[in-house]
Scaffold this active site. Structure first.
Site, PDB file in Angstrom:
ATOM      1  N   PRO A   1     -20.809 -25.644  25.439  1.00  0.00           N
ATOM      2  CA  PRO A   1     -21.214 -25.615  26.850  1.00  0.00           C
ATOM      3  C   PRO A   1     -22.469 -24.782  27.021  1.00  0.00           C
ATOM      4  O   PRO A   1     -22.666 -23.785  26.314  1.00  0.00           O
ATOM      5  CB  PRO A   1     -20.015 -24.951  27.542  1.00  0.00           C
ATOM      6  N   CYS A   2     -23.332 -25.189  27.954  1.00  0.00           N
ATOM      7  CA  CYS A   2     -24.606 -24.474  28.095  1.00  0.00           C
ATOM      8  C   CYS A   2     -24.380 -23.031  28.515  1.00  0.00           C
ATOM      9  O   CYS A   2     -25.234 -22.168  28.273  1.00  0.00           O
ATOM     10  CB  CYS A   2     -25.522 -25.192  29.085  1.00  0.00           C
TER      11      CYS A   2
END
Length: 497
Positions: free
Chosen positions: A110-111
Site C-alpha cells: 500500500p502506498c
C-alpha cells in the site's frame, strides 16, 4: 551479510537458472494473485506468497495451491510485519535457507507504506534507531527491506499507484531506488497503462524494477502491444504525478506512447459480448438472490463467435472453461434499474440524476401530483423510490455507464462497496457489472476462483494487478534473467578455458 556473501548467493542463483531451473517467486501483498498469474504464465515458479486478507489468501491458494487443502500452511493468510522470511520458509517446510529460496521478490505494498519518507529518513529505516523508525507508516517498508536483505533476490518488482511519484511532494520511487542501489541493485521505474497491453481497461500503474548488480543490466520494461489515444484527463493526471521526477537521475524510463499501427485497445464490448445475459432482477429478483458465486451459466454465441480476447479468457492454460463460467452476481437496487436502462454509454451521475428527475416528474403527473405537493408523504415516498439522493456536484463520477466501443475506466477496490462506477453498457440488462464481468475487465481468466461473498470478490478484483499487464512485465523480466544467466555461462566458460 557482507558484500562477498551476497555476491556468492546471487552467483549460485544465476547458476541454477543457467542449468534450466525456473525463477522462483516470492510475492508480498499478493492479493488474489493477479501479478502471480502473469508471472506463472511467463514461466516463473510461484514458490510462496504473503497476503493478510483471508479471502484473498484463500483465492490465491485455491488457484495456485495445486490441490493443497485449505488449511495447508501454504494457504494461510499472513501479516508481513509478523512473518519474517525465515518463518515463512519454516512454515512451508522448504529445504533451503531464506537467502537460497527465492530468485525474484515482488511487492504491491500500500502506498501508505511509503508515506512522507524523505531521502535521509528512508535510508535510516534500515539502519540507525531514530524516531522515524517508530512511525507506523514506515513499518511495511522496513519489513520489505528486511525481505530484500534476507532473501537476496536477483530481481525485485514493485507495483503501486502513479500518485506515489508525487506523494506529499516526494518522489517516493526515486527514494526507493536509491535505497535498493545501496543494497546492490540497478533500478528503474515508469508508468504502464494496462490498456496498452491487451487489458480492456484504462489503468495506470507505477512499476519499479531492480536487478542485482551481478546481472550487469539496466532494468527494461515491456513495449506496448495495443494502441489507445488516452481519454481526456489522463495527460493532466500524468503531469501532476511526474512533477517531481528527476529525468537526470537515469532511473525514470519515459512513458512510451504506443504506435497507432498497433491493434486497437480491447473494448468493453469485445471483452464481455459472450458472457451470459443477466436480466432476472427485472422480473424475478428472487432468482438473483438465490444465485451463488459457483453457479455456472452457459456462454452466449455472439454473431461471428467470441472475440480473440474472450477466447483467451476462456482458454487460459490451467484455467480453461468450455461451456460456461460462474460469478454472475450483481448488486440489486430496483430504484435505479430504469435509470440504468435509459442512460447512454459514457453517461455519468449528473446525467443519470437528470434522467431520474424527468422520470419522477412524469410519475408525479400520472398520479395527479405536482411539484407543489413537495413535502407531502406521497410526494416524498415517490421521490425516494425513483431519485437517487446524491448531490451531482459532489459526486460527478459516482456513476458511469460503460461504452462498448472503448476500454473500461479503472476498476478499484471500492467496487467491494459500490459498482455504480461500472454500469453495464447493455440497457436491456439495466444493471451494474457482475463479478465475472469485472474479472474479465481486469483480464482474469474465466476459470479463476474468487473466495468469499460478492463484495469480497469485487474487492479482490479491484485490488489486483491485471494478469495480462503482469504477464507483459514478467516476460520482459524473464528475458533479462535469461540474458544474465547466459552471460554468466560465457564468463564461466572463459574462466574454465
Amino acid at each position: 551479510m557482507n558484500s562477498d556473501n551476497k555476491r556468492l548467493i546471487r552467483q549460485r542463483k544465476l547458476a541454477r537458472l543457467r542449468a534450466g531451473a525456473r525463477p522462483r517467486l516470492l510475492e508480498i501483498c499478493s492479493g488474489a494473485g493477479g501479478l502471480s498469474l502473469g508471472m506463472k504464465a511467463a514461466g516463473f515458479e510461484l514458490s510462496a506468497h504473503i497476503e493478510l486478507e483471508a479471502e484473498a489468501a484463500e483465492s490465491y491458494a485455491a488457484n495456485f495451491g495445486h490441490g493443497r487443502r485449505s488449511d495447508d500452511a501454504w494457504a494461510k493468510p499472513r501479516d508481513m510485519e509478523r512473518c519474517s522470511a525465515s518463518r515463512l520458509v519454516n512454515d512451508l517446510a522448504l529445504s533451503t535457507a531464506p537467502e537460497e529460496s527465492f530468485d525474484v521478490l515482488a511487492a504491491g505494498l500500500p502506498c501508505q507504506a511509503f508515506a512522507r519518507i524523505g531521502r535521509s529518513k528512508l535510508r535510516s529505516v534500515a539502519g540507525a534507531d531514530d524516531a522515524f523508525q517508530k512511525d507506523p507508516r514506515a513499518s511495511l517498508y522496513r519489513c520489505f527491506l528486511d525481505f530484500v536483505h534476507d532473501t537476496q533476490p536477483l530481481a525485485i518488482v514493485i507495483e503501486n499507484v502513479p500518485d506515489i511519484l508525487n506523494f506529499a511532494g516526494h518522489n517516493v520511487p526515486e527514494e526507493i531506488c536509491e535505497t535498493l542501489e545501496e543494497a546492490g541493485y540497478r533500478t528503474g521505474y515508469t508508468i504502464l497503462n494496462a490498456a496498452y497491453f491487451g487489458v480492456p481497461q484504462v489503468r495506470e500503474r507505477l512499476f519499479i524494477i531492480a536487478l542485482a548488480d551481478i546481472m550487469n543490466q539496466r532494468p527494461a520494461f515491456p513495449g506496448p502491444t495495443h494502441f489507445l489515444d488516452l481519454p481526456r484527463g489522463y495527460e493532466g493526471s500524468r503531469r501532476v504525478a511526474l512533477k517531481h521526477v528527476d529525468r537526470n537521475s537515469g532511473r525514470f524510463h519515459e512513458i512510451v506512447t504506443p504506435s497507432d499501427k498497433l491493434p486497437p485497445a480491447i473494448s468493453v464490448g469485445r471483452a464481455l459480448h459472450d458472457l451470459p445475459l443477466i436480466g432476472e432482477h427485472l422480473t424475478d429478483p428472487r432468482t438473483m438472490r438465490r444465485r451463488k458465486m459457483s453457479d455456472v451459466l452457459p456462454y452466449r454465441a455472439p454473431k461471428g463467435g467470441p472475440s480473440a480476447y474472450a477466447k483467451l479468457m476462456r482458454g487460459w492454460p490451467g484455467f480453461r472453461t468450455d461451456n460456461g463460467t460462474g460469478g454472475h452476481l450483481v448488486r440489486l437496487t430496483p430504484r435505479d434499474f430504469p435509470i440504468f436502462a435509459a442512460m447512454k454509454p459514457g453517461a455519468d451521475y449528473p446525467q443519470a440524476r437528470r434522467l431520474a428527475e424527468e422520470m419522477f416528474l412524469d410519475a408525479l403527473a400520472e398520479q395527479g401530483l405536482s411539484h407543489y405537493s413537495s413535502g407531502s408523504p406521497a410526494y416524498e415516498d415517490l421521490r425516494g423510490s425513483m431519485v437517487p439522493p446524491y448531490d451531482p456536484e459532489k459526486f460527478p463520477n459516482k456513476w458511469w455507464k460503460l461504452d462498448p466501443d472503448k476500454p473500461s475506466r479503472t476498476l478499484t477496490a471500492h467496487m467491494g462497496k459500490d459498482t455504480y462506477s461500472h454500469i453495464h453498457f447493455d440497457g436491456r440488462q439495466a444493471r451494474t457489472i457482475s463479478v465475472r464481468e469485472a474479472a474479465r475487465l481486469q483480464s482474469f481468466p474465466d476459470g479463476f476462483f474468487f473466495a468469499g461473498a460478492m463484495n469480497a470478490a469485487f474487492r479482490q478484483i479491484g485490488n489486483a494487478v491485471p494478469p495480462l499487464l503482469g504477464l507483459a512485465v514478467a516476460r520482459a523480466l524473464r528475458k533479462q534473467l535469461r540474458r544474465a544467466a547466459s552471460g554468466a555461462a560465457r564468463i564461466d566458460g572463459r574462466r574454465a578455458a
